[in-house]
Design a protein around this motif. Structure first.
Motif, PDB file in Angstrom:
ATOM      1  N   ARG A  14      -6.951  -7.621  -5.459  1.00  0.00           N
ATOM      2  CA  ARG A  14      -6.823  -6.238  -4.960  1.00  0.00           C
ATOM      3  C   ARG A  14      -8.184  -5.645  -4.632  1.00  0.00           C
ATOM      4  N   LEU A  35      -8.800   5.472  -2.920  1.00  0.00           N
ATOM      5  CA  LEU A  35      -7.967   4.270  -2.843  1.00  0.00           C
ATOM      6  C   LEU A  35      -8.086   3.548  -4.170  1.00  0.00           C
ATOM      7  N   ILE A  39     -13.211   3.707  -3.229  1.00  0.00           N
ATOM      8  CA  ILE A  39     -12.392   2.742  -3.962  1.00  0.00           C
ATOM      9  C   ILE A  39     -12.632   2.970  -5.445  1.00  0.00           C
ATOM     10  N   TYR A  76      -6.873   0.714  -7.316  1.00  0.00           N
ATOM     11  CA  TYR A  76      -6.226  -0.537  -7.660  1.00  0.00           C
ATOM     12  C   TYR A  76      -6.518  -0.803  -9.130  1.00  0.00           C
ATOM     13  N   VAL A  83       0.878  -1.172   0.000  1.00  0.00           N
ATOM     14  CA  VAL A  83       0.000   0.000   0.000  1.00  0.00           C
ATOM     15  C   VAL A  83       0.910   1.214   0.000  1.00  0.00           C
ATOM     16  N   THR A 103      -8.642  -3.905  -1.062  1.00  0.00           N
ATOM     17  CA  THR A 103      -9.091  -2.511  -0.895  1.00  0.00           C
ATOM     18  C   THR A 103     -10.373  -2.465  -0.073  1.00  0.00           C
ATOM     19  N   LYS A 131     -10.740  -0.324   3.311  1.00  0.00           N
ATOM     20  CA  LYS A 131     -11.815   0.669   3.469  1.00  0.00           C
ATOM     21  C   LYS A 131     -12.565   0.435   4.781  1.00  0.00           C
TER      22      LYS A 131
END
Lengths: 331, 578
Positions: B430, B421, B450, B423, B319, B434, B438
């Motif tokens: 992923r 966030l 996300i 990916y 991360v 994520t 979260k």
């Protein structure tokens, strides 16, 4: 008639130009061809990035890039690839060839079967034959292409495994990967069985997908024609069933041709799912790879080619239409 | 019974039958989960495999660029196929040790530290497939192409090569090469990892404009046919890069003679279809990304035909924070975020389902296989999911409304903004990670959006505000033996690359990284990197999550294929039938 043809041609060219502008603009908006390079580890230097931006014309305004691209296409150069040294035109050409190889048998089979099934369904309307074809079409139409292709593929693999276990051999009856066995050479007696083995499954899938739709159109069109006045007239003159069908068939083909011609264009622009399932490296595979690489010129070229094919087939459909029904295109 | 009605519905019966048969055959695939790197060299080992036959292997991508040392050529699939035609001085063993290539080299020794000078002694019988000897000319050619002095030459990296001052033959012996550096380079063993021929049609075709132009253009476009210093050479290549056929190199000088007559690499882009091809005996070897679905598919394959290996790779997930984000410039917030992330839970729900042996990554520099160099800088600090500890960090820093949904407020009475966030799209693992992050951050009162990205490079480089990130999950490929080169640009403040994606800056870290690159003492080098890693850990900039696994599935009749090293194809001369 000539005026009609010329007008259609001019309109087609205008549509193609407008399509090319949209294609190029949208591809450039959506993708960054240096995305993969930027994510590399260790990272490239700023100088390397700048060099690649220059090579891909990314340091120029989009309008200039568009004209450079179009000018290149007119000279056989489809633009610089995100992958340095990759010849877009050459790869697009070989992908197109592979897709044609995959499609031509299934298209011919589909046309033939659709007409037969459609005519039979119309002529035997309401009977068990009609019901059989109707039910089959509905079921197969409802099955997603991907699922159908996978089902047939796994079915074939199980047959292969069964055969190999029973015979103790390594012979693969149905190949499920690619268009040929790597390295196979020799005369036609060696290569033809291999080609058939590779083509049979994707051909079955594509044929089923086409026939479920096309045969319905032909059946509906044929039913409509069989109920029309001129057929009633032909019937009342005592002509044979075969002659009646022959007369009706020609008229029913107008709708059929329109549908098939338009569908052909979309078939040629991918068969993406079938190519993916059976790992044929054709147009679908080219598009997916180009997308993975964010290769804007490759994607734009692919989209332009498929647009040109759709426009061309529309044009051909119009011409054939006017040939079958001479009333169209007069005056 | 109405026969016609039955026939009318026969389509239903056929569909049902096909479905049943399609679901018919299944079995429990054999497996071997290798949890420790030192076990890797012995997997699937057969001392004397049989000679003859053809081995068919899968690649995921068609080869679009044939020069694997150009910027676009360093794709794993390309390297798997072509790396062994261009063997170099050092290579990685299956258990990730850097060892001298004793087929090619007598020795490679640092004979002086100031200036740094390396002596390479090449074996007398080492030749290219066209019979030309491997000698100083090849070393000079590589240096000229990769030193970065001509910026028009497209290379993946110039690191190390740009430190070389001269390459000379000792006493006129072209097999005894003296390389002198004007600035020391600690990871010199990584240099000349691939050698290209200084003569021959591929690198010097007739009528070429220049060596540099050939390197950047012709060599990327044209496959290196009949060009090799390894056990096999490329004989045929389809123009679209989807099919490559290798045959034995008749001039191969190595101790172990290759067993298979041919190696065929074919591209199958869809992983699922590749597994079916393996089951249908159209493939013999299939490398794969580690995903739960892959493992399930392998487990469903007939045990009598297929075996597979799951082993730790040299890549790890992490991360990363973007310090350009106003809120993330506060170290307390960063520490709290890293503290509340539960790495055990993430592993259990993701990579742990591929292999229960999955290890946490506790260093940005060294991996668990790195032996004594590996130090754990993260376990005691972060990643334990400790909510109370995370809350305390925020309380001590003056944060309020901790734990209230979306209301976390800093000491200046400003609410912490919603974090993006990111990916890579389509990555199910992923997506799960994520989601867990979260949830964890919501317990602190931080809102997280996300968002997927289909352009990782654009996102990381921050080139486009639409693709920006505040936090991102992605993977870093570790490069055993080249740790200093690999991590330098990612953590160094001012650099000539864009690899410092999160705008991290720490002068002490810069100094340590710079020293590591020129350090001639291996122990000091490791110490520099570990100190730098500890400082970065203290700054809570990146949080390594876990070491990723690799999967290799293969027909049970094939011996000596295994994972490990720079590429699983590194030992191809040992492959053969059982």
């Amino acid at each position: 008639m000539l005026v009609y043809v010329l007008m259609r041609l001019l309109f087609s060219v205008i549509v193609l130009i407008v399509a090319s502008i949209f294609i190029f603009w949208l591809s450039n908006l959506a993708l960054d061809p240096l995305s993969n390079l930027r994510a590399k580890h260790p990272a490239p230097t700023h100088a390397m990035i700048a060099q690649q931006e220059h090579r891909l014309y990314l340091d120029r305004p989009i309008i200039e890039r568009y004209f450079l691209w179009i000018r290149g296409i007119l000279h056989g150069d489809f633009g610089p690839s995100a992958q340095s040294g990759y010849d877009i035109g050459q790869h697009l050409g070989s992908a197109f060839k592979v897709t044609i190889n995959l499609l031509w048998v299934s298209i011919l089979l589909s046309i033939l079967l659709s007409i037969i099934i459609g005519v039979m369904g119309a002529v035997k309307h309401g009977t068990w034959i009609d019901k059989f074809f109707n039910n089959s079409n509905f079921i197969l139409y409802a099955v997603p292409v991907f699922y159908l292709a996978l089902l047939i593929k796994i079915f074939a693999i199980n047959i292969n495994v069964f055969f190999q276990n029973v015979t103790g051999s390594d012979i693969t009856l149905f190949a499920v990967t690619g268009d040929s066995t790597p390295g196979i050479t020799g005369n036609i007696f060696t290569t033809l069985p291999d080609t058939i083995s590779h083509m049979i499954l994707p051909t079955i899938v594509l044929t089923i997908v086409n026939v479920t739709v096309w045969s319905r159109y032909e059946r509906a069109s044929m039913l409509d024609i069989l109920g029309s006045d001129f057929i009633r007239c032909v019937r009342s003159r005592g002509l044979s069933k075969f002659t009646i069908i022959r007369h009706a068939l020609r008229s029913s083909l107008i709708t059929f041709i329109t549908v098939v011609t338009l569908e052909l264009a979309s078939l040629l622009s991918g068969a993406i799912i079938t190519e993916t399932v059976f790992s044929w490296n054709g147009m679908g595979s080219f598009f997916v790879n180009s997308l993975h690489n964010s290769d804007i010129y490759a994607i734009s070229s692919w989209l332009l080619l498929t647009s040109a094919i759709i426009i061309l087939f529309n044009f051909i459909a119009d011409l054939m239409y006017s040939k079958i029904d001479p009333r169209i295109g007069r005056g | 019974m109405n026969i016609k009605k039955i026939f009318g519905n026969v389509a239903l019966y056929i569909t049902a039958l096909v479905t049943l048969v399609a679901c018919g055959t299944s079995g429990s695939g054999g497996s071997h989960i290798v949890g420790d790197y030192k076990d890797l060299p012995n997997f699937n080992k057969v001392a004397k495999p049989k000679n003859g036959g053809t081995l068919t292997l899968a690649t995921e991508k068609p080869i679009a660029v044939w020069n694997i040392l150009s910027s676009a050529g360093t794709i794993n699939d390309y390297v798997d196929v072509l790396n062994n035609s261009f063997r170099g001085v050092y290579y990685q063993t299956a258990d990730n040790k850097m060892v001298l290539n004793q087929d090619l080299m007598e020795s490679a020794t640092r004979i002086n530290t100031d200036p740094q000078t390396i002596e390479y002694k090449i074996k007398q019988n080492a030749v290219w497939s066209d019979g030309n000897p491997i000698n100083i000319d090849d070393f000079k050619y590589m240096w000229n192409m990769m030193n970065g002095r001509d910026e028009s030459i497209d290379v993946a990296t110039t690191v190390g090569y740009n430190n070389i001052k001269s390459i000379e033959a000792k006493d006129g012996d072209s097999k005894d090469v003296i390389v002198t550096f004007d600035k020391p380079y600690s990871e010199w063993q990584g240099l000349f990892g691939n050698l290209y021929p200084s003569k021959g049609d591929w690198t010097h075709p007739a009528g070429a404009k220049s060596e540099g132009d050939t390197w950047s253009n012709l060599m990327t476009k044209n496959p290196p046919l009949n060009t090799s210093n390894g056990p096999y050479m490329l004989k045929e290549a389809k123009s679209d890069g989807t099919l490559m056929t290798f045959e034995k190199n008749p001039k191969w000088y190595g101790k172990e003679k290759p067993h298979f007559n041919k190696l065929v690499f074919r591209t199958i882009t869809e992983a699922q279809q590749a597994f079916l091809a393996l089951q249908n005996k159209e493939l013999d070897v299939l490398p794969s990304q580690s995903e739960v679905d892959t493992v399930k598919q392998l487990e469903g394959m007939p045990q009598s035909r297929i075996n597979y290996q799951i082993a730790p790779s040299t890549a790890f997930e992490l991360v990363q924070l973007n310090l350009k984000n106003n809120n993330l410039s506060d170290i307390a917030l960063r520490k709290a975020i890293f503290t509340i992330i539960n790495r055990d839970e993430i592993i259990a729900r993701t990579e742990g389902q591929v292999s229960k042996e999955t290890k946490k990554a506790n260093s940005l520099v060294y991996m668990p296989y790195s032996g004594t160099n590996y130090q754990d800088h993260y376990s005691s600090l972060y990643g334990n999911g400790n909510i109370e500890q995370a809350k305390k960090i925020l309380q001590d820093a003056g944060y309020t409304h901790i734990g209230e949904a979306g209301n976390l407020t800093n000491k200046d009475n400003k609410k912490v903004d919603t974090m993006r966030l990111r990916y890579t799209v389509g990555n199910a693992t992923r997506a799960t990670s994520t989601g867990l992050i979260k949830d964890a951050l919501s317990k602190l009162g931080i809102n997280v959006d996300i968002i997927t990205t289909d352009q990782l490079g654009k996102t990381l480089s921050g080139k486009d505000p639409q693709h920006g990130f505040d936090m991102i999950i992605y993977g870093i490929q570790g490069i055993p033996g080249l740790e200093a080169s690999g991590i330098h640009d990612a953590l160094h403040t001012a650099d000539n690359t864009s690899a410092n994606y999160g705008s991290y800056s720490n002068p002490d870290v810069d100094k340590l990284l710079d020293d590591a690159l020129v350090q001639t003492d291996k122990a000091k080098l490791a110490s520099d990197l570990n100190q730098a890693d500890q400082l970065v850990a203290n700054d809570a900039y990146m949080l390594p999550l876990y070491v990723k696994n690799s999967i290799l599935a293969f027909d049970k009749s094939v011996a000596n294929v295994r994972l490990g090293g720079w590429t699983y194809t590194a030992n191809q001369e040992f492959w053969g039938k059982r």
